[in-house]
Motif scaffolding. Structure first.
Motif, PDB file in Angstrom:
ATOM      1  N   ARG A 248       0.768  -0.976   0.284  1.00  0.00           N
ATOM      2  CA  ARG A 248       0.122  -0.233  -0.521  1.00  0.00           C
ATOM      3  C   ARG A 248       0.501   1.160  -0.117  1.00  0.00           C
ATOM      4  O   ARG A 248       0.542   2.295  -0.324  1.00  0.00           O
ATOM      5  CB  ARG A 248      -0.997   0.119   1.590  1.00  0.00           C
ATOM      6  N   THR A 249       1.922   1.177   0.397  1.00  0.00           N
ATOM      7  CA  THR A 249       2.835   2.264   0.723  1.00  0.00           C
ATOM      8  C   THR A 249       3.312   2.198  -0.188  1.00  0.00           C
ATOM      9  O   THR A 249       3.509   4.645  -1.114  1.00  0.00           O
ATOM     10  CB  THR A 249       3.880   2.091   2.022  1.00  0.00           C
ATOM     11  N   GLN A 250       3.496   1.883  -1.424  1.00  0.00           N
ATOM     12  CA  GLN A 250       4.517   1.854  -2.572  1.00  0.00           C
ATOM     13  C   GLN A 250       3.532   2.170  -3.660  1.00  0.00           C
ATOM     14  O   GLN A 250       3.851   2.912  -4.391  1.00  0.00           O
ATOM     15  CB  GLN A 250       5.138   0.175  -3.194  1.00  0.00           C
ATOM     16  N   LEU A 251       2.073   2.012  -3.657  1.00  0.00           N
ATOM     17  CA  LEU A 251       1.652   2.134  -4.386  1.00  0.00           C
ATOM     18  C   LEU A 251       0.945   3.157  -4.338  1.00  0.00           C
ATOM     19  O   LEU A 251       0.473   4.064  -5.128  1.00  0.00           O
ATOM     20  CB  LEU A 251       0.588   1.028  -4.463  1.00  0.00           C
ATOM     21  N   THR A 252       0.770   3.607  -2.796  1.00  0.00           N
ATOM     22  CA  THR A 252       0.329   4.922  -2.740  1.00  0.00           C
ATOM     23  C   THR A 252       1.905   6.198  -3.396  1.00  0.00           C
ATOM     24  O   THR A 252       1.233   7.066  -3.343  1.00  0.00           O
ATOM     25  CB  THR A 252       0.962   5.645  -0.895  1.00  0.00           C
ATOM     26  N   VAL A 253       2.663   6.070  -3.506  1.00  0.00           N
ATOM     27  CA  VAL A 253       3.736   6.727  -4.058  1.00  0.00           C
ATOM     28  C   VAL A 253       3.760   6.983  -5.200  1.00  0.00           C
ATOM     29  O   VAL A 253       4.218   8.290  -5.920  1.00  0.00           O
ATOM     30  CB  VAL A 253       5.265   5.961  -3.391  1.00  0.00           C
ATOM     31  N   TRP A 254       3.454   5.599  -5.942  1.00  0.00           N
ATOM     32  CA  TRP A 254       3.200   6.008  -7.682  1.00  0.00           C
ATOM     33  C   TRP A 254       1.665   6.555  -8.248  1.00  0.00           C
ATOM     34  O   TRP A 254       2.255   7.408  -8.988  1.00  0.00           O
ATOM     35  CB  TRP A 254       3.165   4.567  -8.249  1.00  0.00           C
ATOM     36  N   SER A 255       1.211   6.189  -6.712  1.00  0.00           N
ATOM     37  CA  SER A 255       0.039   6.987  -7.232  1.00  0.00           C
ATOM     38  C   SER A 255       0.368   8.062  -7.298  1.00  0.00           C
ATOM     39  O   SER A 255      -0.691   9.523  -7.954  1.00  0.00           O
ATOM     40  CB  SER A 255      -0.976   6.740  -6.114  1.00  0.00           C
ATOM     41  N   ALA A 256       1.035   9.105  -6.048  1.00  0.00           N
ATOM     42  CA  ALA A 256       1.367  10.173  -6.385  1.00  0.00           C
ATOM     43  C   ALA A 256       1.983  11.011  -7.310  1.00  0.00           C
ATOM     44  O   ALA A 256       2.399  11.860  -7.869  1.00  0.00           O
ATOM     45  CB  ALA A 256       1.712  10.285  -4.557  1.00  0.00           C
ATOM     46  N   ASP A 257       3.221   9.861  -7.648  1.00  0.00           N
ATOM     47  CA  ASP A 257       3.865   9.917  -9.195  1.00  0.00           C
ATOM     48  C   ASP A 257       2.515  10.819 -10.375  1.00  0.00           C
ATOM     49  O   ASP A 257       3.038  11.621 -10.631  1.00  0.00           O
ATOM     50  CB  ASP A 257       4.507   9.595  -9.089  1.00  0.00           C
ATOM     51  N   PHE A 258       1.778  10.190 -10.223  1.00  0.00           N
ATOM     52  CA  PHE A 258       1.042  10.331 -11.508  1.00  0.00           C
ATOM     53  C   PHE A 258       0.024  11.621 -11.805  1.00  0.00           C
ATOM     54  O   PHE A 258      -0.027  12.839 -12.039  1.00  0.00           O
ATOM     55  CB  PHE A 258      -0.118   8.995 -11.473  1.00  0.00           C
ATOM     56  N   ARG A 259      -0.559  12.187 -10.131  1.00  0.00           N
ATOM     57  CA  ARG A 259      -1.155  12.844  -9.821  1.00  0.00           C
ATOM     58  C   ARG A 259      -0.231  14.809  -9.542  1.00  0.00           C
ATOM     59  O   ARG A 259      -0.524  14.804  -9.776  1.00  0.00           O
ATOM     60  CB  ARG A 259      -1.569  13.052  -8.411  1.00  0.00           C
ATOM     61  N   SER A 260       1.363  14.024  -9.460  1.00  0.00           N
ATOM     62  CA  SER A 260       1.987  15.658  -9.994  1.00  0.00           C
ATOM     63  C   SER A 260       3.178  15.225 -10.943  1.00  0.00           C
ATOM     64  O   SER A 260       2.776  17.113 -11.419  1.00  0.00           O
ATOM     65  CB  SER A 260       2.994  15.063  -9.011  1.00  0.00           C
TER      66      SER A 260
END
Length: 260
Positions: A248-260
């Motif tokens: 979940r932590t890794q997916l959250t980081v990757w999701s934040a990359d897309f949002r930025s």
């Protein structure tokens, strides 16, 4: 061919069954085409009737073909991709344990509507029925009597199949599914060295059937040794994956990359 070999040997079906440590009814079903024998069954039968060496290789090759199916992509598209979804739903209904290895894309069971639609965009035609069937199949994830393990590489998770904000939502869905008690969803970052060289997406159903997806179609394996080879390969990838809170932590980081 097996029946003819038995007749040449002068053995009865009951005698062959005893040599195989099997029931006479099983031997009868094999000889009459009522059941698909595994490679192990065929080898035991050949040994029981003392088959000549020049025929052993031929019969074994036929048995392997009988336990392997090839579904070409063109044929699947001609019949309608929604028909393939019905076949997969049947497999999911009759199985209780599933292993998915996903090296390049997110599978339909885990996908949002937008991601599924984008995954079919390169194929001409109306895919509304196929999309609906894929979404309908996702209900199986909530069946507590079934267990799922999904392993996705970073390439599969971050492959920008849709716009960035839609990809972020897709990754949020993956993270949410990790909370299901019967679903284990693991991710393998690019920095992790994996055993071997992953070549294709594959799925294992109850250690009885394995399917491998190629660009031109799908291979279906039923022989126990072929299936076990995929089980062993999956186990190797499983040791490399992040699960639970780490996933979940890794997916959250990757999701934040897309949002930025």
């Amino acid at each position: 061919m097996l029946k003819e070999l038995r007749k040449r040997s002068g053995l009865s079906g009951d005698r062959v069954a005893k040599r195989m440590n099997a029931s006479q009814s099983k031997v009868s079903r094999i000889e009459n085409g009522k059941v698909r024998p595994s490679l192990v069954d065929v080898e035991q039968y050949l040994n029981a009737v003392n088959a000549p060496g020049n025929l052993v290789a031929e019969v074994t090759a036929l048995a392997r073909l009988a336990n392997t199916d090839w579904q070409d992509g063109r044929g699947l598209r001609r019949k309608g991709l929604d028909k393939k979804q019905l076949e997969l739903a049947g497999l999911e209904q009759s199985s209780s344990e599933f292993r998915f290895f996903l090296p390049s894309m997110i599978t339909g069971l885990l996908s949002t509507h937008e991601y599924i639609r984008a995954s079919l965009a390169h194929i001409p035609g109306d895919h509304s029925k196929t999309i609906a069937k894929k979404l309908e199949r996702q209900e199986v994830l909530y069946d507590r009597s079934k267990r799922f393990t999904f392993i996705l590489t970073e390439q599969a998770v971050r492959n920008p199949l849709v716009d960035n904000h839609v990809m972020a939502i897709q990754l949020d869905r993956l993270a949410s599914l990790t909370h299901l008690p019967n679903v284990r969803l693991g991710v393998i970052p690019l920095t992790v060295r994996m055993p071997g060289n992953p070549l294709s997406t594959f799925t294992i159903y109850d250690e009885r059937i394995a399917t491998a997806e190629l660009s031109a179609g799908v291979m279906v394996f039923r022989d126990s040794r072929d299936v076990q080879a995929y089980v062993d390969e999956f186990a190797g990838y499983e040791t490399c994956a992040l699960f639970g809170e780490n996933a979940r932590t890794q997916l959250t980081v990757w999701s934040a990359d897309f949002r930025s």
